[in-house]
Design a protein around this motif. Structure first.
Motif: not given
Ligand code: GLN
Length: 297
Positions: A94-103
């Protein structure tokens, strides 16, 4: 929180009603409206999805209803589920993602697989992942090859802080992060293998519009979508041992030109790797043992 009990609380929406209403509204924008509605409601209620099926008559408290409505609006406006949930699974992590990173995309697991094929189980190699974003590739490698040390770079400090948080949550100690442009922050180090999923979409590619919520920096690679790959082909030999491997993800139509770019920059053993649908999405190459001989040949 979910309000349980038998007294009628008609001023609140019940789970099944909220779901039905959301499915109808999401039908216009999503290919999986029911799944999206269930995931969003489970997230707003802070319960597992299965709770919704077991308690369809439960009433939703006002705070959760507000959270649900706001998530629903974001989804109706086209925001990807991963950004709303703040999480995406990659390589069973499970990875955290944010709009700063590509999904992270499932496609990129092909790149990880190909990297792992090239690293012997007991190897104590130094690996670099350039433009790591959420850290997906670097973390998968660090997890599968505990004796290796992975260095992940990204020009975006916001992306790197997400990657760093992911490394902490996964308790992976064999990884470090370095902020900067491609190889710049690790100039002077020598790695055994370098991997990258760089931006490779052309600026005018209509596909970019559909990816409007994701960082342009991680997608747009200039007029022909190959600026980042050209940059890597030129600069990675400086941080790779002779004979070491470079693995790159790219669009399937870019495979011949990527091979050409690598050949012109002196790379050898250039190999295309197909995905399950038979499309070449990864290219591997080795640094020549003598770069300069290869340049002139
Ligand atoms: N695979 C992504 C897409 O086209 C692009 C990722 C990238 O540029 N690295 O949706």
């Amino acid at each position: 929180m979910v309000r349980q009990g038998t007294q009628p609380l008609n001023d609140y929406l019940r789970i099944f009603e909220a779901l039905n209403d959301a499915v109808e509204r999401l039908g216009k924008v999503s290919d999986s409206p029911r799944l999206d509605a269930e995931l969003l409601l489970a997230c707003a209620l802070e319960v597992q999805r299965s709770y919704l099926f077991a308690h369809p008559e439960d009433e939703i408290d006002p705070a959760a209803a507000i959270r649900f409505e706001s998530a629903l609006k974001n989804r109706i406006n086209g925001m990807p589920m991963a950004y709303i949930a703040g999480e995406k699974e990659f390589w069973s992590m499970p990875l955290i993602v944010s709009p700063a990173t590509l999904i992270p995309r499932p496609d990129t697991e092909l790149l990880v697989e190909q990297v792992l094929i090239r690293i012997p189980q007991r190897a104590e190699w130094k690996i670099a992942d350039l433009g790591t974003g959420s850290g997906a590739i670097a973390l998968a490698i660090a997890k599968e090859r505990r004796l290796c040390h992975v260095t992940a770079t990204d020009i975006s400090e916001d992306a790197l802080s997400v990657a760093c948080e992911n490394a902490q949550l996964l308790a992976l100690p064999n990884i470090e992060f370095s902020a900067g442009d491609w190889t710049t922050p690790i100039a002077g180090s020598v790695f055994d293998l370098v991997v990258s999923n760089p931006p490779y979409v052309a600026t005018k590619d209509p596909h970019l519009a559909a990816l409007q919520f994701e960082p342009t920096l991680a997608l747009d690679a200039g007029k022909d979508g190959l600026d980042a790959i050209r940059r890597l082909a030129e600069s990675v030999p400086d941080i790779l041992r002779p004979g070491g491997s470079l693995l790159l993800e790219h669009g399937f139509e870019q495979a011949p030109i990527v091979s050409d770019i690598l050949r012109r920059s002196g790379w050898c053993n250039i190999a295309l790797i197909n995905d399950l649908e038979g499309r070449p999405r990864v290219t591997a190459a080795n640094r020549s043992r003598d770069r300069y001989t290869s340049y002139s040949s």
